[in-house]
Design a protein around this motif. Structure first.
Motif, PDB file in Angstrom:
ATOM      1  N   ALA A  27      -1.015   9.899  -7.816  1.00 26.69           N
ATOM      2  CA  ALA A  27      -0.456  10.872  -6.868  1.00 26.69           C
ATOM      3  C   ALA A  27      -1.313  12.130  -6.772  1.00 26.69           C
ATOM      4  O   ALA A  27      -1.157  12.911  -5.829  1.00 26.69           O
TER       5      ALA A  27
ATOM      6  N   SER B  56      -1.428   8.845  -1.522  1.00 25.00           N
ATOM      7  CA  SER B  56      -0.022   8.605  -1.219  1.00 25.00           C
ATOM      8  C   SER B  56       0.335   7.253  -1.812  1.00 25.00           C
ATOM      9  O   SER B  56      -0.262   6.232  -1.456  1.00 25.00           O
ATOM     10  N   VAL B  57       1.286   7.232  -2.740  1.00 22.02           N
ATOM     11  CA  VAL B  57       1.540   6.051  -3.573  1.00 22.02           C
ATOM     12  C   VAL B  57       2.867   5.395  -3.209  1.00 22.02           C
ATOM     13  O   VAL B  57       3.901   6.056  -3.131  1.00 22.02           O
TER      14      VAL B  57
END
Length: 442
Positions: free
Chosen positions: A106, A110-111
């Protein structure tokens, strides 16, 4: 969107009726369509299960197996994205490692990550179906309790980076022994492509043996020997958590993590290795590990009034994880009075009772003040604990949560440390909640 639950189906969803032990989703197709689902899958031979009502502009798509169709849909959707996918499996530490990896990644990406326990043939596809254009990496947990499940999850997710964290005494009921567990977990590393990476725990001989057969890029990690990612100078401070020097390549940096127990160091190394493959710097990796907090039920400490502390490790249990957690609990509480509340460890197969009695002997030698055992295996735990030297009058056995809570309220006192653990189906979080309700948060 897709829904497998008629109670929460949203306008325009595709409803997928899955059959479980207690319910069959086909019985709720009509309800889902009335609530706004655009259409529904349906297994062959079940076309009339929704009553044949005429619902305008709705559709029923007949498939051989709705569960397999769910996986196929998720696989198709995953293939619309070129982002890297990380897959993690292992007997212990999957969720913690996944959360650590997500916390690190992160810092740059963007996870999308597995939420809760969505790590099976239902949960993993539902996770992948949440992929959106803004996502840059996915971190997926893969669980199993039978042969073929990891293979199918791998087919659905098509990960480019994968890790088998460890091979331990879990799911023995269906698999048999440790060699069979290794074979089932090893399905993750079948049919690897030349460009795929695997993350290898050199401290687990069975994992290392599985990795040795693979001809693909490898990122190794270890506490005990030379590796690409290493931990040195491990220092455990009970009030601060675990600290160690993280070494990646020729660089080193001190990491201080808010986690308890040395068994979390390999988890951190695996997460760091995954991030390293994706090009994150040592500084970014250390920053993510420092920001990590353990999720509920996985070794978090809850402080109550009277300075009573709960070691909440309720998410799951097997002999290996119990030994590691109890060792960490003993080290953390120091000279404080320790109480253990343990529910049955499930899926251990024919040796279930013998395993519980053996763990009872280990527990009995730990010098705890009181033991509380819940479930069908409680008599075997008690017998083992007595064999280990625990006096019978300090062991309490119950077949329901309230019986345990009543005795805890009676014997608990200021500055106590209370460890709570058990398999998922034992719902040991009810004990944690009951203690919080009685003594209150500090």
């Amino acid at each position: 969107g897709v829904s497998t639950d008629s109670r929460t189906v949203a306008e325009g969803n595709l409803f997928i009726p899955l059959k479980g032990e207690k319910f069959d989703g086909h019985d709720f197709i009509a309800e889902a369509l009335k609530k706004g689902a655009a259409g529904s899958l349906c297994a062959e031979g079940r076309e009339k299960c929704w009553g044949g009502e005429k619902l305008d502009q709705k559709f029923l798509l007949v498939v051989q197996d709705p569960l397999r169709a769910l996986g196929d849909l998720a696989h198709f959707w995953r293939n619309q994205f070129s982002l890297p996918v990380i897959a993690l499996t292992g007997s212990n530490g999957k969720t913690t490692t996944k959360e650590m990896a997500a916390a690190i990644l992160a810092n740059r990406f963007s996870v999308l990550k597995t939420e809760g326990n969505f790590n099976n043939l239902i949960g993993l596809p539902l996770t992948l179906l949440q992929l959106a254009p803004h996502h840059e990496v996915a971190v997926l947990e893969m669980g199993m309790n039978a042969f073929g499940e990891i293979r199918r999850l791998r087919e659905i997710a098509r990960p480019q980076i994968s890790a088998i964290l460890n091979i331990g005494q879990a799911h023995l009921e269906k698999l048999g022994g440790l060699e069979e567990v290794a074979r089932a977990k090893g399905e993750l590393w079948e049919e690897l492509r030349a460009e795929d990476w695997i993350v290898v725990n050199l401290d687990d001989p069975r994992v290392a043996a599985l990795a040795a057969r693979q001809n693909c890029p490898k990122k190794t990690y270890s506490i005990q020997q030379k590796a690409d990612v290493q931990a040195e100078n491990i220092l455990y401070r009970p009030e601060e958590g675990i600290g160690f020097v993280l070494k990646i390549g020729g660089q080193k940096e001190l990491v201080q993590m808010q986690v308890y127990g040395r068994h979390n160091v390999p988890n951190a190394l695996a997460a760091a290795a995954c991030a390293s493959i994706l090009g994150l710097s040592l500084e970014e990796i250390v920053s993510g590990l420092k920001a990590f907090h353990p999720p509920p039920g996985r070794g978090r400490i809850i402080t109550l009034k009277k300075n009573i502390r709960i070691w909440d490790d309720t998410y799951n249990a097997n002999p290996d994880s119990l030994r590691a957690s109890l060792t960490a609990f003993q080290e953390t509480k120091g000279a404080g009075r320790g109480l253990l509340v343990l529910g049955d460890m499930l899926e251990l197969g024919a040796a279930t009772s013998a395993q519980h009695q053996e763990m009872g002997r280990f527990i009995g030698r730990c010098g705890l003040a009181y033991l509380f055992f819940l479930g069908q295996q409680a008599p075997f735990l008690k017998r083992g604990a007595q064999e280990g030297g625990m006096p019978a009058e300090r062991i309490f056995v119950a077949d329901h949560h309230e019986g345990i809570l009543a005795k805890l309220r009676e014997v608990g006192q200021e500055n106590d440390w209370i460890m709570v653990k058990g398999s998922r189906l034992m719902k040991m979080e009810q004990i944690v909640q009951g203690l919080q309700d009685f003594w209150g948060a500090k």
